[in-house]
Design a protein around this motif. Structure first.
Motif, mmCIF file in Angstrom:
data_model
loop_
_atom_site.group_PDB
_atom_site.id
_atom_site.type_symbol
_atom_site.label_atom_id
_atom_site.label_comp_id
_atom_site.label_asym_id
_atom_site.label_seq_id
_atom_site.Cartn_x
_atom_site.Cartn_y
_atom_site.Cartn_z
ATOM 1 N N TYR A 13 -35.107 15.849 22.817
ATOM 2 C CA TYR A 13 -35.241 14.393 22.692
ATOM 3 C C TYR A 13 -36.662 14.023 22.293
ATOM 4 N N CYS A 23 -28.454 28.242 34.159
ATOM 5 C CA CYS A 23 -28.055 27.593 32.904
ATOM 6 C C CYS A 23 -28.309 26.089 32.937
ATOM 7 N N ASP A 24 -27.957 25.446 34.043
ATOM 8 C CA ASP A 24 -28.137 23.994 34.139
ATOM 9 C C ASP A 24 -29.605 23.609 34.013
ATOM 10 N N ASN A 25 -30.481 24.391 34.627
ATOM 11 C CA ASN A 25 -31.920 24.089 34.558
ATOM 12 C C ASN A 25 -32.447 24.248 33.138
ATOM 13 N N ILE A 54 -39.487 26.719 34.112
ATOM 14 C CA ILE A 54 -38.205 27.043 34.747
ATOM 15 C C ILE A 54 -38.418 28.289 35.598
ATOM 16 N N SER A 95 -32.830 19.873 26.747
ATOM 17 C CA SER A 95 -32.370 18.544 26.306
ATOM 18 C C SER A 95 -33.526 17.551 26.266
ATOM 19 N N ILE A 96 -34.350 17.575 27.301
ATOM 20 C CA ILE A 96 -35.501 16.669 27.363
ATOM 21 C C ILE A 96 -36.469 16.935 26.217
ATOM 22 N N ASP A 122 -43.005 22.263 30.107
ATOM 23 C CA ASP A 122 -42.123 22.337 31.276
ATOM 24 C C ASP A 122 -42.116 23.772 31.783
ATOM 25 N N LEU A 167 -30.692 24.087 30.300
ATOM 26 C CA LEU A 167 -30.123 23.082 29.409
ATOM 27 C C LEU A 167 -30.749 21.710 29.644
ATOM 28 N N LYS A 168 -31.059 21.400 30.877
ATOM 29 C CA LYS A 168 -31.709 20.122 31.176
ATOM 30 C C LYS A 168 -33.109 20.075 30.570
ATOM 31 N N ALA A 169 -33.872 21.154 30.759
ATOM 32 C CA ALA A 169 -35.235 21.208 30.210
ATOM 33 C C ALA A 169 -35.214 21.138 28.686
#
Length: 353
Positions: free
Chosen positions: A121, A109-111, A103, A117-118, A101, A113-115
């Protein structure tokens, strides 16, 4: 815990990443920092991180070249590139190399944390990583490293819960394979005899559980049993020992009463520990200390004692005796009976009538 390596030539960027990553402090740990590609390559070999946040533009070996070298060393490594340049050619090149990925800087921060999290997983359901953890788990059992073994098992359970997508049968099959490996390892390296006295009982109970949570709890209790040496193959008691055993500790008296009242059902360690209002770990340890045998052995022997009385004093069919004692397969009941008594229920009845 997943290990993270931070790579950026700007100190303030590194510090900002560290602050953002605190939101994942229960799942990740930062194991190292590098200010260029060369340091990143060296630290990757030394620290074996799971995830690398890699700046693309750095002096010397840049993020693209470093990523290529690192990916050649470890195909499973997760690299997330950071770039202040909205340059899709660079991003395309990085993704072509296997970078997971990207960034854009300044990192929000949101970007991030989203990356993250994926990728967490994906790491959790990566079959190669799960199999490696299973191998490490067996190694920790052999080396008697209880804390590491428990952490690994929890991680494996979490991975299979995610991968199962609420399919209980899928989850059960994965756990059954792990249980089989754990039993073989425990028998070979942890106990006095090369056999697992309760192997069939454990498989039978595990197959009867109907939810992912109860299956997960069950294998966790099995690991506890291994490290507490609860399951011993040389535990022997005389015919009437169970009836005569007296418990001096008031804490487990409710458990003994529960067994007396519910021996016709399947009795699980977890539910009896809850009835006694103590932790599963402490209950297992206390029960073994007070009763001279592990919980599963006690319940099994209690049931067999009841079976012997019925075989002696009644003409009830063996298949019905098995059902009466919570064994829904007569063949399995016969195996358990013979393992404890040395003869089949039919032979026992003939001998005592």
């Amino acid at each position: 815990m997943y290990k993270i390596l931070l790579v950026d030539d700007e100190i303030l960027e590194i510090e900002a990443l560290k602050i953002m990553l605190k939101k994942f402090k229960d799942q990740v740990t930062i194991v190292g920092e590098a200010k260029n590609g060369r340091e990143a390559i060296e630290l990757n070999s030394k620290l074996k991180p799971d995830i690398i946040f890699m700046d693309i533009k750095m002096p010397g070996i840049d993020g693209i070249k470093a990523s290529k070298i690192i990916r050649n060393q470890n195909e499973d490594i997760v690299i997330i590139v950071l770039t202040a340049y909205d340059d899709f050619d660079l991003i395309h090149e990085a993704l072509t190399l296997g970078v997971k990925d990207y960034i854009l800087k300044p990192v929000k921060c949101d970007n991030l944390l989203k990356a993250l999290s994926i990728q967490l997983y994906n790491l959790k359901i990566n079959i190669n990583r799960i199999k490696m953890k299973e191998l490490l788990l067996m190694d920790k059992i052999i080396s008697q490293d209880k804390n590491e073994a428990k952490a690994l098992l929890n991680s494996i359970i979490e991975s299979y819960i995610i991968a199962s997508n609420e399919d209980v049968d899928y989850f059960r099959q994965k756990i059954l394979l792990i249980v089989e490996k754990m039993m073989k390892i425990a028998s070979k390296f942890r106990f006095k005899h090369n056999e697992w006295s309760n192997e069939e009982e454990y498989f039978y109970e595990l197959k009867s559980l109907e939810s992912i949570q109860t299956i997960a709890t069950y294998i966790s209790s099995l690991l506890i049993s291994i490290f507490e040496e609860i399951l011993e193959s040389d535990t022997e008691t005389k015919e009437n020992d169970i009836e005569r055993l007296k418990c001096s500790n008031k804490i487990i008296e409710p458990a003994l009463k529960y067994i007396e009242e519910n021996y016709r059902e399947q009795i699980l360690l977890e539910e009896v520990a809850n009835i006694s209002n103590i932790s599963l770990y402490y209950f297992s340890k206390l029960f073994k200390k007070e009763m001279g045998m592990n919980f599963t052995t006690y319940v099994t022997k209690y049931k067999i004692e009841k079976a012997k009385k019925m075989l002696k004093n009644t003409d009830i069919a063996i298949v019905n005796i098995a059902s009466e004692l919570g064994y829904y397969e007569c063949g399995y009941f016969t195996k358990v009976f013979k393992k404890i008594e040395g003869i089949t229920p039919t032979e026992y009845r003939n001998k005592n009538n």
